[in-house]
Structures are given as C-alpha cells and as structure tokens.
Design an enzyme around this catalytic site. Structure first.
Site, short mmCIF file in Angstrom:
data_model
loop_
_atom_site.label_atom_id
_atom_site.label_comp_id
_atom_site.label_asym_id
_atom_site.label_seq_id
_atom_site.Cartn_x
_atom_site.Cartn_y
_atom_site.Cartn_z
N PRO A 11 0.79 -1.22 0.00
CA PRO A 11 0.00 0.00 0.00
C PRO A 11 0.83 1.28 0.00
O PRO A 11 1.88 1.36 0.64
CB PRO A 11 -0.82 -0.09 1.29
CG PRO A 11 -0.09 -1.08 2.14
CD PRO A 11 0.54 -2.05 1.19
N ASN A 12 0.32 2.24 -0.74
CA ASN A 12 0.87 3.61 -0.84
C ASN A 12 2.13 3.70 -1.70
O ASN A 12 2.61 4.81 -1.96
CB ASN A 12 1.12 4.22 0.55
CG ASN A 12 -0.16 4.32 1.35
OD1 ASN A 12 -1.14 4.86 0.86
ND2 ASN A 12 -0.18 3.75 2.55
N ARG A 19 5.16 11.00 -2.55
CA ARG A 19 4.98 10.66 -1.14
C ARG A 19 6.31 10.79 -0.39
O ARG A 19 7.27 10.07 -0.68
CB ARG A 19 4.51 9.20 -1.06
CG ARG A 19 4.43 8.65 0.34
CD ARG A 19 4.24 7.15 0.34
NE ARG A 19 4.11 6.65 1.68
CZ ARG A 19 4.38 5.39 2.05
NH1 ARG A 19 4.75 4.51 1.15
NH2 ARG A 19 4.24 5.03 3.30
N TYR A 24 11.47 8.54 0.84
CA TYR A 24 11.39 7.45 -0.15
C TYR A 24 12.05 7.78 -1.48
O TYR A 24 12.12 6.91 -2.35
CB TYR A 24 9.91 7.08 -0.37
CG TYR A 24 9.26 6.54 0.89
CD1 TYR A 24 9.73 5.37 1.48
CD2 TYR A 24 8.21 7.21 1.51
CE1 TYR A 24 9.16 4.87 2.63
CE2 TYR A 24 7.62 6.73 2.67
CZ TYR A 24 8.11 5.56 3.23
OH TYR A 24 7.54 5.06 4.38
N ASN A 75 8.10 -5.73 -1.12
CA ASN A 75 8.05 -4.55 -0.28
C ASN A 75 6.59 -4.45 0.15
O ASN A 75 5.75 -3.90 -0.57
CB ASN A 75 8.49 -3.29 -1.02
CG ASN A 75 8.49 -2.08 -0.09
OD1 ASN A 75 7.99 -2.15 1.04
ND2 ASN A 75 9.04 -0.97 -0.54
N ALA A 78 3.32 -0.88 4.59
CA ALA A 78 2.78 -0.90 5.96
C ALA A 78 2.31 -2.30 6.39
O ALA A 78 2.32 -2.62 7.59
CB ALA A 78 1.64 0.10 6.07
N HIS A 81 4.28 -4.59 8.81
CA HIS A 81 4.25 -4.45 10.27
C HIS A 81 2.96 -4.99 10.87
O HIS A 81 2.77 -4.92 12.09
CB HIS A 81 4.43 -2.96 10.63
CG HIS A 81 5.51 -2.29 9.83
ND1 HIS A 81 6.82 -2.71 9.89
CD2 HIS A 81 5.48 -1.27 8.92
CE1 HIS A 81 7.55 -1.95 9.06
NE2 HIS A 81 6.76 -1.08 8.47
N ASP A 88 1.80 -15.85 6.43
CA ASP A 88 1.36 -17.24 6.19
C ASP A 88 1.44 -17.60 4.71
O ASP A 88 1.85 -18.71 4.36
CB ASP A 88 -0.09 -17.43 6.67
CG ASP A 88 -0.20 -17.46 8.20
OD1 ASP A 88 0.84 -17.56 8.88
OD2 ASP A 88 -1.34 -17.39 8.70
N GLU A 99 12.76 -9.75 1.46
CA GLU A 99 11.99 -8.62 2.01
C GLU A 99 12.77 -7.34 1.71
O GLU A 99 13.98 -7.27 1.94
CB GLU A 99 11.83 -8.78 3.53
CG GLU A 99 11.16 -7.57 4.16
CD GLU A 99 11.05 -7.68 5.69
OE1 GLU A 99 11.43 -8.72 6.26
OE2 GLU A 99 10.60 -6.69 6.30
N HIS A 101 12.75 -2.89 1.64
CA HIS A 101 12.20 -1.56 1.97
C HIS A 101 13.11 -0.49 1.40
O HIS A 101 14.35 -0.63 1.45
CB HIS A 101 12.10 -1.37 3.49
CG HIS A 101 11.28 -2.43 4.13
ND1 HIS A 101 9.91 -2.43 4.08
CD2 HIS A 101 11.64 -3.56 4.78
CE1 HIS A 101 9.46 -3.50 4.68
NE2 HIS A 101 10.48 -4.22 5.12
N SER A 103 13.37 2.61 2.58
CA SER A 103 13.98 3.32 3.70
C SER A 103 14.61 2.33 4.68
O SER A 103 14.26 1.14 4.69
CB SER A 103 12.92 4.15 4.42
OG SER A 103 11.93 3.31 4.99
N ARG A 108 13.87 4.51 11.88
CA ARG A 108 12.60 5.23 11.91
C ARG A 108 11.79 4.85 13.16
O ARG A 108 12.34 4.29 14.11
CB ARG A 108 11.85 4.95 10.60
CG ARG A 108 12.66 5.40 9.37
CD ARG A 108 11.91 5.17 8.09
NE ARG A 108 10.70 5.97 8.03
CZ ARG A 108 9.69 5.73 7.18
NH1 ARG A 108 9.76 4.70 6.34
NH2 ARG A 108 8.63 6.49 7.19
N ARG A 112 7.94 0.48 13.09
CA ARG A 112 8.45 -0.07 11.82
C ARG A 112 9.54 -1.12 12.06
O ARG A 112 10.06 -1.72 11.12
CB ARG A 112 9.00 1.04 10.92
CG ARG A 112 7.94 2.01 10.46
CD ARG A 112 8.48 3.04 9.48
NE ARG A 112 7.67 4.23 9.49
CZ ARG A 112 6.52 4.38 8.82
NH1 ARG A 112 6.07 3.42 8.05
NH2 ARG A 112 5.81 5.49 8.91
C1 DQA Z 1 8.46 0.93 3.43
C2 DQA Z 1 8.60 1.13 4.95
C3 DQA Z 1 7.29 0.91 5.65
O1 DQA Z 1 7.44 1.10 7.04
C4 DQA Z 1 6.24 1.89 5.14
O2 DQA Z 1 4.99 1.63 5.74
C5 DQA Z 1 6.14 1.93 3.67
C6 DQA Z 1 7.35 1.79 2.86
C7 DQA Z 1 9.75 1.28 2.66
O3 DQA Z 1 9.85 0.89 1.50
O4 DQA Z 1 10.64 1.93 3.21
O5 DQA Z 1 5.07 2.17 3.12
O6 DQA Z 1 8.17 -0.43 3.20
#
Ligand code: DQA
Length: 151
Positions: A11-12, A19, A24, A75, A78, A81, A88, A99, A101, A103, A108, A112
């Site tokens: 998401p996002n 953003r 980011y 990635n 959110a 977390h 699963d 995995e 990210h 950032s 942070r 997170r």
């Molecule tokens: C993220 C880090 C997450 O904590 C955050 O909710 C994101 C982006 C990152 O790519 O740094 O949406 O996954």
C-alpha cells in the site's frame, strides 16, 4: 523461457515520487519498474512487477506465484508491520523470499521495527532506496539458483 521473479509492492507505494520524497526518494513506481525491467533483461530473468493497496490481493498473488515464479521480492510497505496473512502466504509458497524496503526502517519509528515478513524471508534489505530493487533482483536470482541446485 527465462525464470520469473515476482516483485510485489504494498500500500501507498503507488504514490512514490510525491509521497515523502525525503524518505522514499524522487523515483516513481513506474521509474522503479523500468529499472527493474532493464536490469532483469541484463541478467536474464523476467520480472512480474505488481502493486496493490489491498492486502487480500497481495495474498492471492503470493499464492499464485508458486506456479509462475522462482522467487518473490516483496516490499509489503505498511503490511510488513501488521500482516499475519502475508506471513502465512509467503511461508506456504515455499519460494525464496527477499523482504525489501526503500527506507532504513530501523532508523525510523519503533512500530516499523517489527516485521511479520522477516521470519519467512531468506534475506532482508532496507535503506538502499530505489536501487535496492535492482539489488534484490540479484539476491532473489541467487536464492532461486541455490534452491534449484538442491532440488
Ligand atoms: C516501506 C517502509 C514501511 O514502514 C512503510 O509503511 C512503507 C514503505 C519502505 O519501502 O521503506 O510504506 O516499506
């Protein structure tokens, strides 16, 4: 047919570019996808690059990857977390998982620092910005090759 690496974005991440660019970076998700495709072509793999704001859709794509991909880069944003469902699903595929990210989540907020993905991932990468995606393709390819040589 080259092997496919599934790259999932939660998401996002569709908002990248506008953003919180200080956190980011300036690259959009389309920019990142283009650099993934260019790198994948160079190293001889295909990428299936997807984004969803919907947890269940991400879960379905993880499930489907069992038949279509040799490894998953995720990635989960959110959902990293919060999502037992993604934990699963990733565990159930049995595929190598990276995995990722943008950032450095450990620099942070403390919420997170908890990840439901890390314990089912073969490797965890964070803090490398958009370039992390390119690095993650190489890592996923290596994990998949190692897996194939033992099966
Ligand atoms: C993220 C880090 C997450 O904590 C955050 O909710 C994101 C982006 C990152 O790519 O740094 O949406 O996954």
């Amino acid at each position: 047919m080259p092997d496919t690496i599934l790259i999932l974005n939660g998401p996002n991440l569709n908002l990248l570019g506008t953003r919180e660019p200080d956190v980011y970076g300036a690259a959009t998700l389309a920019d990142i996808e283009a650099s993934c495709r260019a790198h994948a072509a160079k190293v001889g793999v295909d990428v299936d690059f997807r984004q969803s704001n919907v947890e269940g859709e991400l879960v379905t794509w993880v499930q489907q990857a069992q038949n279509t991909a040799v490894a998953i880069v995720i990635n989960a944003a959110a959902y990293t977390h919060t999502s037992v469902a993604l934990h699963d699903a990733l565990k159930a595929t049995g595929l190598p998982v990276v995995e990722l990210h943008l950032s450095n989540v450990y620099k942070r907020e403390s919420f997170r620092h908890k990840s439901f993905i890390s314990s089912v991932a073969d490797g965890v990468m964070c803090g490398f910005g958009a370039h992390g995606y390119v690095m993650a393709i190489d890592a996923a390819k290596q994990f998949a090759a190692a897996r194939a040589s033992t099966t």
